[in-house]
Scaffold this motif. Structure first.
Motif, mmCIF file in Angstrom:
data_model
loop_
_atom_site.group_PDB
_atom_site.id
_atom_site.type_symbol
_atom_site.label_atom_id
_atom_site.label_comp_id
_atom_site.label_asym_id
_atom_site.label_seq_id
_atom_site.Cartn_x
_atom_site.Cartn_y
_atom_site.Cartn_z
ATOM 1 N N ALA A 34 0.829 -1.204 0.000
ATOM 2 C CA ALA A 34 0.000 0.000 0.000
ATOM 3 C C ALA A 34 0.866 1.257 0.000
ATOM 4 O O ALA A 34 0.577 2.225 -0.714
ATOM 5 C CB ALA A 34 -0.943 0.001 1.199
ATOM 6 N N ALA A 35 1.932 1.243 0.770
ATOM 7 C CA ALA A 35 2.855 2.380 0.790
ATOM 8 C C ALA A 35 3.521 2.546 -0.568
ATOM 9 O O ALA A 35 3.676 3.660 -1.069
ATOM 10 C CB ALA A 35 3.903 2.191 1.884
ATOM 11 N N PHE A 36 3.899 1.447 -1.195
ATOM 12 C CA PHE A 36 4.505 1.476 -2.527
ATOM 13 C C PHE A 36 3.546 2.094 -3.540
ATOM 14 O O PHE A 36 3.933 2.957 -4.337
ATOM 15 C CB PHE A 36 4.902 0.065 -2.952
ATOM 16 C CG PHE A 36 5.318 -0.034 -4.393
ATOM 17 C CD1 PHE A 36 6.548 0.442 -4.813
ATOM 18 C CD2 PHE A 36 4.474 -0.596 -5.332
ATOM 19 C CE1 PHE A 36 6.929 0.357 -6.143
ATOM 20 C CE2 PHE A 36 4.842 -0.693 -6.660
ATOM 21 C CZ PHE A 36 6.072 -0.206 -7.070
ATOM 22 N N GLU A 37 2.295 1.679 -3.523
ATOM 23 C CA GLU A 37 1.307 2.216 -4.462
ATOM 24 C C GLU A 37 1.135 3.723 -4.278
ATOM 25 O O GLU A 37 1.018 4.466 -5.252
ATOM 26 C CB GLU A 37 -0.022 1.486 -4.314
ATOM 27 C CG GLU A 37 0.045 0.060 -4.822
ATOM 28 C CD GLU A 37 -1.210 -0.742 -4.539
ATOM 29 O OE1 GLU A 37 -2.127 -0.233 -3.858
ATOM 30 O OE2 GLU A 37 -1.271 -1.892 -5.005
ATOM 31 N N SER A 38 1.157 4.182 -3.040
ATOM 32 C CA SER A 38 1.063 5.607 -2.759
ATOM 33 C C SER A 38 2.295 6.348 -3.282
ATOM 34 O O SER A 38 2.185 7.424 -3.877
ATOM 35 C CB SER A 38 0.909 5.835 -1.252
ATOM 36 O OG SER A 38 0.929 7.204 -0.960
ATOM 37 N N ALA A 39 3.474 5.763 -3.053
ATOM 38 C CA ALA A 39 4.718 6.375 -3.519
ATOM 39 C C ALA A 39 4.743 6.487 -5.032
ATOM 40 O O ALA A 39 5.150 7.516 -5.591
ATOM 41 C CB ALA A 39 5.918 5.568 -3.025
ATOM 42 N N VAL A 40 4.297 5.448 -5.718
ATOM 43 C CA VAL A 40 4.302 5.458 -7.183
ATOM 44 C C VAL A 40 3.305 6.487 -7.718
ATOM 45 O O VAL A 40 3.585 7.170 -8.714
ATOM 46 C CB VAL A 40 4.022 4.048 -7.737
ATOM 47 C CG1 VAL A 40 3.773 4.082 -9.228
ATOM 48 C CG2 VAL A 40 5.200 3.138 -7.419
ATOM 49 N N ALA A 41 2.169 6.638 -7.075
ATOM 50 C CA ALA A 41 1.200 7.654 -7.512
ATOM 51 C C ALA A 41 1.801 9.051 -7.376
ATOM 52 O O ALA A 41 1.680 9.884 -8.282
ATOM 53 C CB ALA A 41 -0.085 7.537 -6.699
ATOM 54 N N ALA A 42 2.465 9.312 -6.262
ATOM 55 C CA ALA A 42 3.113 10.612 -6.066
ATOM 56 C C ALA A 42 4.256 10.797 -7.048
ATOM 57 O O ALA A 42 4.452 11.888 -7.604
ATOM 58 C CB ALA A 42 3.614 10.723 -4.629
ATOM 59 N N ALA A 43 5.025 9.735 -7.287
ATOM 60 C CA ALA A 43 6.149 9.803 -8.226
ATOM 61 C C ALA A 43 5.647 10.085 -9.637
ATOM 62 O O ALA A 43 6.288 10.824 -10.399
ATOM 63 C CB ALA A 43 6.944 8.505 -8.184
ATOM 64 N N SER A 44 4.511 9.533 -10.003
ATOM 65 C CA SER A 44 3.939 9.758 -11.317
ATOM 66 C C SER A 44 3.616 11.237 -11.521
ATOM 67 O O SER A 44 3.884 11.809 -12.587
ATOM 68 C CB SER A 44 2.678 8.906 -11.486
ATOM 69 O OG SER A 44 2.097 9.122 -12.744
ATOM 70 N N LEU A 45 3.070 11.870 -10.508
ATOM 71 C CA LEU A 45 2.772 13.294 -10.580
ATOM 72 C C LEU A 45 4.062 14.102 -10.733
ATOM 73 O O LEU A 45 4.143 15.012 -11.557
ATOM 74 C CB LEU A 45 2.011 13.742 -9.335
ATOM 75 C CG LEU A 45 1.648 15.220 -9.271
ATOM 76 C CD1 LEU A 45 0.759 15.619 -10.441
ATOM 77 C CD2 LEU A 45 0.960 15.526 -7.960
#
Length: 67
Positions: free
Chosen positions: A32-43
């Motif tokens: 879940a933390a990884f998915e959040s990090a990737v969403a922020a990284a995408s932005l």
């Protein structure tokens, strides 16, 4: 543009995403933390930044998802 770094880190018995020296949210699993990090990284990527995302490997006695 600059460099945006996101690191999934353990926070007590949960996981967080370290960014700009701060962990703002906690997650029950490493995934879940990884998915959040990737969403922020995408932005950040869309804004033109170089992006680094890091996640630690599985520790002793830990499930694959870090729960």
């Amino acid at each position: 543009m600059g460099l945006a770094q996101y690191a999934v880190v353990p926070v007590q018995d949960e996981w967080g995403v370290l960014h700009d020296g701060d962990v703002r949210s906690r997650y029950a699993t490493k995934e879940a933390a990884f998915e959040s990090a990737v969403a922020a990284a995408s932005l950040s990527l869309r804004q033109g930044h170089e992006v680094h995302v890091s996640v630690p490997g599985r520790g002793a006695g830990e499930s694959a998802l870090g729960s």
